[in-house]
Design an enzyme around this catalytic site. Structure first.
Site, PDB file in Angstrom:
ATOM      1  N   ASP A 181      -2.252   4.940  -4.014  1.00  0.00           N
ATOM      2  CA  ASP A 181      -1.120   4.033  -3.902  1.00  0.00           C
ATOM      3  C   ASP A 181      -1.428   2.820  -3.009  1.00  0.00           C
ATOM      4  OD1 ASP A 181       1.491   3.211  -4.534  1.00  0.00           O
ATOM      5  OD2 ASP A 181       2.345   5.184  -4.137  1.00  0.00           O
ATOM      6  N   ASP A 236       7.225   0.426  -9.905  1.00  0.00           N
ATOM      7  CA  ASP A 236       7.615   1.764 -10.349  1.00  0.00           C
ATOM      8  C   ASP A 236       8.663   1.697 -11.459  1.00  0.00           C
ATOM      9  OD1 ASP A 236       5.993   2.617  -8.322  1.00  0.00           O
ATOM     10  OD2 ASP A 236       7.575   3.560  -7.135  1.00  0.00           O
TER      11      ASP A 236
END
Length: 425
Positions: A181, A236
């Site tokens: 991430d 996202d």
């Protein structure tokens, strides 16, 4: 002189790679005489394939399951073991869903006295290696999560500056996949933060899929092909129509950069999580498959509805995603109110095309695709197979094809050109 020679060799390599990538489309289409113009003008792959990571993985987009979309931080060792069991018992594993991926929140909030990551004992009382061993015993693979920053997005320890220690630990546990991430990144360029983990994973000697989750902020399609096996092109996903369609459009921009070894990643599937209708979820799955996106299930596969299972287990749609030609399909035409009648398409192996008719309007409608949109001569005769009905709906379509599409629905087909009509001029 040595420098000149090296530069010449590199230039030759890049040229050969470019020619080879173009050829992978052209050589797969012996019906080129039926084309109005070269198919690569529509389905351009010229930006794919230069200096791919080359770890032997991602010949087709990855398939599996990830914990985040449904469970977020409410994870447990039991969930991962039972998910592995469910992938087997439902038959999803046989369809290609092989990765069971742990997302954020799996570790303790601090490293140990030796600076090592430690699994949260409340989540993994048996340890991560025991879960990996269990998942491997089922013939599946285990993935894990970390961050190219000082902390993960949920403020657990990140791997920035700890790449070699963390990669070695992941390998010792038997990890097969790393989602990496982008939180708490100290404003260091991603092109500098992501390669050290690539090198650390390679140094372990274990083959580990490397999934970059950079959110598309610095256009990773332009640079991530030589670093990872997939790269997030978007923020996202959320479990709603607006998020899904927006993300599809953002990912479409980078279609020319994806191919075997490295894929654009518009984030995980939301199918089955309850925020969209049946037709919207079917469109979500169809377009992700056509775009050669990773197919990572994001619902609780232990408790799926029949409709959810029907969608994610469609073998014909999965086959589009896993087609060995590996060319990302894309939006090729849009018309109607705000361009909401859409045609998405891409070449497949065996001289075929995948074609999706996507109704992004609020009323049921008919959508037509003309052959010129696909690069075909109008006289080309095409057989059409409906991948949701699982049947041939036409043996001899010529010039165009029309279908009725539900509100927010998507019908997806495989077009197989049969021949060019003898009446062709």
């Amino acid at each position: 002189m040595a420098k000149i020679t090296a530069n010449f060799a590199t230039a030759c390599y890049l040229y050969v790679m470019s020619v080879a990538v173009t050829a992978r489309v052209l050589s797969e289409h012996p019906y080129l005489s039926g084309l109005e113009k070269p198919i690569t003008n529509i389905f351009d792959t010229s930006n794919y394939g230069i200096l791919q990571l080359g770890n032997g993985l991602a010949k087709t987009p990855q398939m599996g399951w990830n914990s985040w979309n449904f469970f977020a931080c409410n994870i447990s060792e039991k969930v991962f073991k039972e998910t592995a069991d469910a992938l087997i018992s439902t038959g999803l594993a046989k369809l290609g869903y092989e990765y069971v991926n742990i997302d954020d929140c799996w570790s303790e909030l601090v490293r140990d006295s030796e600076g090592q990551l430690v699994p949260d004992s409340g989540i993994f009382p048996s340890g991560v290696k025991a879960v990996a061993d269990y998942v491997h015993s089922k013939g599946l693979k285990l993935g894990i999560y970390s961050d190219a920053g000082t902390f993960t997005c949920q403020v657990h320890p990140g791997s920035l500056g700890h790449e070699h220690d963390d990669a070695a630990r992941f390998a010792s546990w038997g990890i097969d996949y790393l989602k990496y991430d982008n939180c708490f990144n100290l404003s260091i360029k991603p092109e500098e933060r992501y390669p050290p983990m690539r090198d650390a994973l390679n140094a372990t000697g274990r083959t580990i899929f490397y999934s970059l989750c950079e959110w598309g902020l610095n256009d990773p399609a332009l640079w991530a092909g030589k670093i990872g096996n997939s790269w997030r092109t978007t923020d996202d996903i959320k479990d709603n129509w607006e998020s899904m369609t927006t993300i599809a459009d953002l990912n479409d921009k980078w279609a020319a950069y994806a191919g075997p070894g490295g894929w654009n990643d518009p984030d995980m599937l939301e199918v089955g999580n309850g925020g969209m209708t049946y037709h919207e979820y079917r469109a979500h799955f169809s377009i992700w498959a056509l775009m050669k996106a990773p197919l990572l299930i994001g619902c609780d596969v232990r408790n799926m509805t029949a409709e959810t299972f029907e969608i994610i287990s469609n073998e014909e749609v999965i086959a589009v995603n896993q087609d060995p030609l590996g060319v990302q399909g894309r939006k090729v035409y849009a018309y109607g109110p705000d361009g909401c009648y859409q045609v998405w398409a891409g070449p497949l192996s065996g001289s075929r095309l995948v074609v999706a008719l996507w109704n992004r309007c609020s009323k049921i409608t008919t959508i037509t695709v003309n052959w010129a949109t696909l690069g075909l001569k109008s006289s080309t005769i095409v057989s059409v197979r409906d991948l949701w009905k699982h049947e041939l709906v036409s043996l001899d379509s010529v010039s165009s094809f029309t279908a009725t599409v539900d509100t927010h629905g998507c019908e997806i087909y495989v077009f197989t050109p049969v021949k060019v009509s003898s009446s062709s001029s």
